[in-house]
Motif scaffolding. Sequence first.
Motif, PDB file in Angstrom:
ATOM      1  N   TYR A 195       3.776 -12.903  -5.624  1.00  0.00           N
ATOM      2  CA  TYR A 195       4.201 -12.519  -4.273  1.00  0.00           C
ATOM      3  C   TYR A 195       5.713 -12.368  -4.202  1.00  0.00           C
ATOM      4  O   TYR A 195       6.241 -11.374  -3.676  1.00  0.00           O
ATOM      5  CB  TYR A 195       3.716 -13.558  -3.279  1.00  0.00           C
ATOM      6  CG  TYR A 195       4.079 -13.260  -1.844  1.00  0.00           C
ATOM      7  CD1 TYR A 195       3.429 -12.254  -1.132  1.00  0.00           C
ATOM      8  CD2 TYR A 195       5.081 -13.981  -1.197  1.00  0.00           C
ATOM      9  CE1 TYR A 195       3.757 -11.975   0.191  1.00  0.00           C
ATOM     10  CE2 TYR A 195       5.412 -13.713   0.122  1.00  0.00           C
ATOM     11  CZ  TYR A 195       4.749 -12.710   0.808  1.00  0.00           C
ATOM     12  OH  TYR A 195       5.082 -12.437   2.104  1.00  0.00           O
ATOM     13  N   LEU A 196       6.455 -13.348  -4.730  1.00  0.00           N
ATOM     14  CA  LEU A 196       7.916 -13.306  -4.666  1.00  0.00           C
ATOM     15  C   LEU A 196       8.482 -12.127  -5.448  1.00  0.00           C
ATOM     16  O   LEU A 196       9.512 -11.562  -5.070  1.00  0.00           O
ATOM     17  CB  LEU A 196       8.503 -14.623  -5.187  1.00  0.00           C
ATOM     18  CG  LEU A 196       8.257 -15.864  -4.315  1.00  0.00           C
ATOM     19  CD1 LEU A 196       8.821 -17.105  -4.996  1.00  0.00           C
ATOM     20  CD2 LEU A 196       8.879 -15.696  -2.928  1.00  0.00           C
ATOM     21  N   LYS A 197       7.815 -11.736  -6.517  1.00  0.00           N
ATOM     22  CA  LYS A 197       8.335 -10.645  -7.346  1.00  0.00           C
ATOM     23  C   LYS A 197       8.274  -9.286  -6.644  1.00  0.00           C
ATOM     24  O   LYS A 197       8.952  -8.345  -7.072  1.00  0.00           O
ATOM     25  CB  LYS A 197       7.579 -10.586  -8.673  1.00  0.00           C
ATOM     26  CG  LYS A 197       8.039 -11.636  -9.677  1.00  0.00           C
ATOM     27  CD  LYS A 197       7.390 -11.429 -11.031  1.00  0.00           C
ATOM     28  CE  LYS A 197       7.981 -12.373 -12.067  1.00  0.00           C
ATOM     29  NZ  LYS A 197       7.365 -12.171 -13.402  1.00  0.00           N
ATOM     30  N   VAL A 198       7.496  -9.178  -5.595  1.00  0.00           N
ATOM     31  CA  VAL A 198       7.456  -7.908  -4.865  1.00  0.00           C
ATOM     32  C   VAL A 198       7.988  -8.028  -3.448  1.00  0.00           C
ATOM     33  O   VAL A 198       8.174  -7.014  -2.766  1.00  0.00           O
ATOM     34  CB  VAL A 198       6.027  -7.319  -4.821  1.00  0.00           C
ATOM     35  CG1 VAL A 198       5.553  -6.986  -6.222  1.00  0.00           C
ATOM     36  CG2 VAL A 198       5.047  -8.278  -4.142  1.00  0.00           C
ATOM     37  N   LYS A 199       8.277  -9.258  -2.986  1.00  0.00           N
ATOM     38  CA  LYS A 199       8.707  -9.447  -1.607  1.00  0.00           C
ATOM     39  C   LYS A 199      10.095 -10.074  -1.448  1.00  0.00           C
ATOM     40  O   LYS A 199      10.768  -9.824  -0.439  1.00  0.00           O
ATOM     41  CB  LYS A 199       7.678 -10.330  -0.875  1.00  0.00           C
ATOM     42  CG  LYS A 199       6.350  -9.656  -0.586  1.00  0.00           C
ATOM     43  CD  LYS A 199       6.505  -8.546   0.451  1.00  0.00           C
ATOM     44  CE  LYS A 199       5.157  -7.965   0.840  1.00  0.00           C
ATOM     45  NZ  LYS A 199       5.294  -6.916   1.879  1.00  0.00           N
ATOM     46  N   ALA A 200      10.533 -10.904  -2.364  1.00  0.00           N
ATOM     47  CA  ALA A 200      11.788 -11.635  -2.187  1.00  0.00           C
ATOM     48  C   ALA A 200      12.987 -10.714  -2.447  1.00  0.00           C
ATOM     49  O   ALA A 200      13.141 -10.194  -3.556  1.00  0.00           O
ATOM     50  CB  ALA A 200      11.841 -12.832  -3.125  1.00  0.00           C
ATOM     51  N   PRO A 201      13.829 -10.490  -1.437  1.00  0.00           N
ATOM     52  CA  PRO A 201      14.971  -9.576  -1.621  1.00  0.00           C
ATOM     53  C   PRO A 201      15.899  -9.993  -2.770  1.00  0.00           C
ATOM     54  O   PRO A 201      16.461  -9.125  -3.448  1.00  0.00           O
ATOM     55  CB  PRO A 201      15.705  -9.658  -0.272  1.00  0.00           C
ATOM     56  CG  PRO A 201      14.681 -10.136   0.698  1.00  0.00           C
ATOM     57  CD  PRO A 201      13.762 -11.034  -0.065  1.00  0.00           C
ATOM     58  N   GLY A 202      16.061 -11.295  -2.978  1.00  0.00           N
ATOM     59  CA  GLY A 202      16.944 -11.763  -4.044  1.00  0.00           C
ATOM     60  C   GLY A 202      16.459 -11.398  -5.423  1.00  0.00           C
ATOM     61  O   GLY A 202      17.238 -11.407  -6.385  1.00  0.00           O
ATOM     62  N   PHE A 203      15.173 -11.066  -5.536  1.00  0.00           N
ATOM     63  CA  PHE A 203      14.624 -10.574  -6.801  1.00  0.00           C
ATOM     64  C   PHE A 203      14.502  -9.060  -6.801  1.00  0.00           C
ATOM     65  O   PHE A 203      14.976  -8.380  -7.708  1.00  0.00           O
ATOM     66  CB  PHE A 203      13.253 -11.199  -7.060  1.00  0.00           C
ATOM     67  CG  PHE A 203      12.618 -10.742  -8.344  1.00  0.00           C
ATOM     68  CD1 PHE A 203      12.929 -11.369  -9.541  1.00  0.00           C
ATOM     69  CD2 PHE A 203      11.731  -9.675  -8.367  1.00  0.00           C
ATOM     70  CE1 PHE A 203      12.361 -10.941 -10.748  1.00  0.00           C
ATOM     71  CE2 PHE A 203      11.157  -9.229  -9.556  1.00  0.00           C
ATOM     72  CZ  PHE A 203      11.481  -9.872 -10.746  1.00  0.00           C
TER      73      PHE A 203
END
Length: 459
Positions: free
Chosen positions: A314-322
């Motif tokens: 989820y974070l790999k497609v949603k977190a702006p810092g990534f």
Amino acid sequence: MPDQKRGYGGVSGAAKDALIAGLREASRNRRQRPDLPAPALGKERVAKAYDFSQLEDYRQLRLHRAAADMLGIENPFFRSHDGLAAGTTSIAGRSFLNFASYNYLGLNGHPAVTAAAKAAIDRYGVSVSASRLVAGERPFHRELERALAGLHGVEDAVVMVSGHATNVSTIGTLMGPKDLVLMDALIHNSVAEGARMAGAARMTFPHNDWQAVADLLGRVRSQYRNVLIVVEGIYSMDGDHPDLARFVQVKSDFDAWLMVDEAHSLGVLGATGRGIAEHLDVDPRSVEMWMGTLSKTLSGCGGYIAGSSALVEYLKVKAPGFVYSVGLPAPVAAAAIASIEVLREEPQRVARLHQNGLRFLEKAHAAGLDTGHAMGYAVVPVIVGDSAQTAVLADRIYRRGLNALPIIYPAVPEKGARLRFFITSEHTDEHIDTAVRITAEELSEVQNQGSVLKQLVGR
């Protein structure tokens, strides 16, 4: 250079009076900050709008800097080190005992770590030149993430290029206006900024007080969709840790998520340096999010989140810092991977760090120094309780060849102003004993003399 035993109350006359008046006025303005309507933007106003030197906070900063200059106190920040900073360091050609480094296990500069970084540069260069999402990744990205997940005993991990941004981006992505973020009163700024970015409700609880969290959630849990509780493995200002098992129980009782920031506890806590879960024998899978940085024990730069595969995906497609940041550079990733390997292969480094931390704490107590909540691991504060005296103390110990930086208001409450000592496996018994002796001697001198700086800040 002024003598190290000099007094620091010798400023007098019109210059001192003007400085005192200016500082007091700046303090009053900062406290009051009336919400006045902005004046019309005439030519004079437009000119000042582009002049950052006219900012109130900047002018106050310059006044405090002027006060320090008049009293012969050097700026303790941004000093340039000549090379690798470990148990000792060189600044402007002079050797210092160094207690201002996160190089907890001495892995920055370890031959295997340095060799890995150099080999990575030869193969991949010094940058991956784009976001991993839009331009692909390199094998070392997933190798590092798998190694971090293995270190924490969870399914997967995602690495970002900034530790601070990791917390901001992760919390900002997962939480929203219908949610609640519960933070320890001593939590790192990055967590608070993440909660603010999310637009979530934000509440702090008394330091390490799991019962206060349970009581609060008993009253308000039904008002929020998701609840995130955030604690640190080792608190970076105080050197203590939470009762993790209690927080796990509370979050389970109230259907909340738990995030543990291990920036200062990975490589430090636990018999093999795996962090607070190992140290307190808690199942790491009972914590939803493990956050850490590469810039302390792991000799690099950046941050990561370790947890379930679903969270990482989820974070790999949603977190702006990534999503909107460049991928981790090859030499940094390679250094971190090699650091994890050395951590596993040389547990004696962790044991030596534990011995050094306890020695520093015991010697400090014997010398009558106030170390607050510190438990004797990698972070030990010496609390002075006055920002002005803390700044003077930092200057005095520096002149005696000891590098430890001051932490003053507003970074900590005024009564909590302190010197902060970072202990590493590379310090010797002599380093520790000398550092404590110098600090105790100089603190006694500072306290005996009193401080004109109390006048200067109007306290």
